[in-house]
Design a protein around this motif. Structure first.
Motif, PDB file in Angstrom:
ATOM      1  N   ALA A  14     -22.341  36.844  -2.702  1.00 13.79           N
ATOM      2  CA  ALA A  14     -22.692  38.227  -3.071  1.00 13.79           C
ATOM      3  C   ALA A  14     -22.203  39.221  -2.014  1.00 13.79           C
ATOM      4  O   ALA A  14     -21.597  40.243  -2.374  1.00 13.79           O
ATOM      5  N   PRO A  15     -22.420  38.973  -0.719  1.00 12.12           N
ATOM      6  CA  PRO A  15     -21.882  39.918   0.277  1.00 12.12           C
ATOM      7  C   PRO A  15     -20.356  40.008   0.263  1.00 12.12           C
ATOM      8  O   PRO A  15     -19.793  41.088   0.408  1.00 12.12           O
ATOM      9  N   VAL A  16     -19.691  38.874   0.059  1.00 15.63           N
ATOM     10  CA  VAL A  16     -18.222  38.888  -0.002  1.00 15.63           C
ATOM     11  C   VAL A  16     -17.758  39.689  -1.214  1.00 15.63           C
ATOM     12  O   VAL A  16     -16.862  40.533  -1.116  1.00 15.63           O
ATOM     13  N   ALA A  17     -18.389  39.479  -2.356  1.00 12.93           N
ATOM     14  CA  ALA A  17     -18.042  40.231  -3.561  1.00 12.93           C
ATOM     15  C   ALA A  17     -18.313  41.725  -3.371  1.00 12.93           C
ATOM     16  O   ALA A  17     -17.516  42.573  -3.803  1.00 12.93           O
ATOM     17  N   ALA A  18     -19.403  42.069  -2.697  1.00 12.53           N
ATOM     18  CA  ALA A  18     -19.730  43.479  -2.446  1.00 12.53           C
ATOM     19  C   ALA A  18     -18.690  44.123  -1.533  1.00 12.53           C
ATOM     20  O   ALA A  18     -18.302  45.284  -1.737  1.00 12.53           O
ATOM     21  N   ALA A  19     -18.224  43.386  -0.536  1.00  9.55           N
ATOM     22  CA  ALA A  19     -17.194  43.918   0.364  1.00  9.55           C
ATOM     23  C   ALA A  19     -15.892  44.146  -0.388  1.00  9.55           C
ATOM     24  O   ALA A  19     -15.237  45.185  -0.213  1.00  9.55           O
ATOM     25  N   LEU A  20     -15.508  43.196  -1.231  1.00  3.68           N
ATOM     26  CA  LEU A  20     -14.283  43.356  -2.016  1.00  3.68           C
ATOM     27  C   LEU A  20     -14.395  44.561  -2.943  1.00  3.68           C
ATOM     28  O   LEU A  20     -13.453  45.348  -3.067  1.00  3.68           O
ATOM     29  N   ALA A  21     -15.545  44.713  -3.580  1.00  2.34           N
ATOM     30  CA  ALA A  21     -15.748  45.857  -4.483  1.00  2.34           C
ATOM     31  C   ALA A  21     -15.677  47.168  -3.713  1.00  2.34           C
ATOM     32  O   ALA A  21     -15.034  48.124  -4.165  1.00  2.34           O
ATOM     33  N   ALA A  22     -16.307  47.228  -2.543  1.00  2.51           N
ATOM     34  CA  ALA A  22     -16.281  48.452  -1.733  1.00  2.51           C
ATOM     35  C   ALA A  22     -14.861  48.804  -1.311  1.00  2.51           C
ATOM     36  O   ALA A  22     -14.504  49.979  -1.213  1.00  2.51           O
ATOM     37  N   ALA A  23     -14.035  47.773  -1.082  1.00  6.61           N
ATOM     38  CA  ALA A  23     -12.650  47.995  -0.663  1.00  6.61           C
ATOM     39  C   ALA A  23     -11.718  48.220  -1.849  1.00  6.61           C
ATOM     40  O   ALA A  23     -10.532  48.495  -1.668  1.00  6.61           O
ATOM     41  N   GLY A  24     -12.237  48.064  -3.058  1.00  6.17           N
ATOM     42  CA  GLY A  24     -11.404  48.255  -4.243  1.00  6.17           C
ATOM     43  C   GLY A  24     -10.460  47.098  -4.509  1.00  6.17           C
ATOM     44  O   GLY A  24      -9.428  47.271  -5.149  1.00  6.17           O
ATOM     45  N   VAL A  25     -10.809  45.912  -4.036  1.00  5.63           N
ATOM     46  CA  VAL A  25      -9.980  44.728  -4.236  1.00  5.63           C
ATOM     47  C   VAL A  25     -10.610  43.897  -5.355  1.00  5.63           C
ATOM     48  O   VAL A  25     -11.738  43.426  -5.225  1.00  5.63           O
ATOM     49  N   ALA A  26      -9.887  43.743  -6.440  1.00  8.01           N
ATOM     50  CA  ALA A  26     -10.442  43.085  -7.621  1.00  8.01           C
ATOM     51  C   ALA A  26     -10.061  41.612  -7.730  1.00  8.01           C
ATOM     52  O   ALA A  26     -10.691  40.866  -8.473  1.00  8.01           O
ATOM     53  N   GLU A  27      -9.023  41.186  -7.037  1.00  6.80           N
ATOM     54  CA  GLU A  27      -8.614  39.796  -7.164  1.00  6.80           C
ATOM     55  C   GLU A  27      -8.084  39.262  -5.846  1.00  6.80           C
ATOM     56  O   GLU A  27      -7.744  40.015  -4.937  1.00  6.80           O
ATOM     57  N   GLY A  28      -8.023  37.950  -5.767  1.00 10.32           N
ATOM     58  CA  GLY A  28      -7.535  37.275  -4.569  1.00 10.32           C
ATOM     59  C   GLY A  28      -8.498  36.185  -4.157  1.00 10.32           C
ATOM     60  O   GLY A  28      -9.647  36.146  -4.597  1.00 10.32           O
ATOM     61  N   HIS A  29      -8.018  35.289  -3.321  1.00 13.47           N
ATOM     62  CA  HIS A  29      -8.822  34.171  -2.823  1.00 13.47           C
ATOM     63  C   HIS A  29      -9.280  34.475  -1.408  1.00 13.47           C
ATOM     64  O   HIS A  29      -8.500  34.939  -0.578  1.00 13.47           O
ATOM     65  N   VAL A  30     -10.556  34.211  -1.150  1.00 13.97           N
ATOM     66  CA  VAL A  30     -11.146  34.369   0.175  1.00 13.97           C
ATOM     67  C   VAL A  30     -11.835  33.055   0.529  1.00 13.97           C
ATOM     68  O   VAL A  30     -12.477  32.444  -0.331  1.00 13.97           O
ATOM     69  N   ALA A  31     -11.702  32.641   1.777  1.00 11.81           N
ATOM     70  CA  ALA A  31     -12.447  31.482   2.273  1.00 11.81           C
ATOM     71  C   ALA A  31     -13.315  31.931   3.437  1.00 11.81           C
ATOM     72  O   ALA A  31     -12.885  32.745   4.257  1.00 11.81           O
ATOM     73  N   VAL A  32     -14.532  31.419   3.488  1.00  8.70           N
ATOM     74  CA  VAL A  32     -15.450  31.709   4.598  1.00  8.70           C
ATOM     75  C   VAL A  32     -15.933  30.379   5.135  1.00  8.70           C
ATOM     76  O   VAL A  32     -16.366  29.506   4.375  1.00  8.70           O
ATOM     77  N   GLU A  33     -15.854  30.227   6.451  1.00  8.12           N
ATOM     78  CA  GLU A  33     -16.319  29.005   7.106  1.00  8.12           C
ATOM     79  C   GLU A  33     -17.336  29.368   8.173  1.00  8.12           C
ATOM     80  O   GLU A  33     -17.144  30.333   8.925  1.00  8.12           O
ATOM     81  N   LEU A  34     -18.412  28.609   8.232  1.00  5.85           N
ATOM     82  CA  LEU A  34     -19.418  28.763   9.278  1.00  5.85           C
ATOM     83  C   LEU A  34     -19.128  27.718  10.343  1.00  5.85           C
ATOM     84  O   LEU A  34     -18.955  26.541  10.022  1.00  5.85           O
TER      85      LEU A  34
END
Length: 120
Positions: A14-34
């Motif tokens: 949800a936070p990643v999707a919110a960041a993409l929406a705020a930036a106006g980016v509708a598509e693409g692959h993102v990876a997050v690693e802890l």
């Protein structure tokens, strides 16, 4: 085609999707690693020349160049030991993948970050 968040931990989608929406980016692959403190310190040293742990690092891939196939935005690496808020770290890292830089943009990135976090 919507953004591919399959390589994002479920609690951070949800936070990643919110960041993409705020930036106006509708598509693409993102990876997050802890990762642990040692690993983020190593990445920070190798890629930024800073020999200490940090909370979040971003590694953009496609950046602004056109992609031949689906856009590969890049990777975000977060160290929970050093992040005060994992959601905020995820948003921050993704905005960097989208080309924002709070050290140079006059507050635009941090405004988008606040907007994305408020949307959660």
């Amino acid at each position: 085609m919507p953004a591919d968040l399959s390589d994002v931990p479920a609690e951070l989608r949800a936070p990643v999707a919110a960041a993409l929406a705020a930036a106006g980016v509708a598509e693409g692959h993102v990876a997050v690693e802890l990762v642990d403190s040692e690993r983020i310190r190593e990445l920070n040293r190798v890629h930024r020349g800073v020999d200490r742990p940090t909370d979040v690092l971003s590694f953009p891939i496609d950046a602004e160049a056109p992609a031949a196939g689906p856009r590969e935005l890049g990777d975000v690496v977060i160290c929970p030991e050093h992040a005060a808020d994992l959601r905020e770290a995820a948003v921050h890292g993704v905005l960097h993948l989208c080309g924002y830089d709070h050290e140079r943009d006059g507050g635009e990135m941090l405004e988008l970050q606040a907007r994305a976090l408020a949307a959660l």
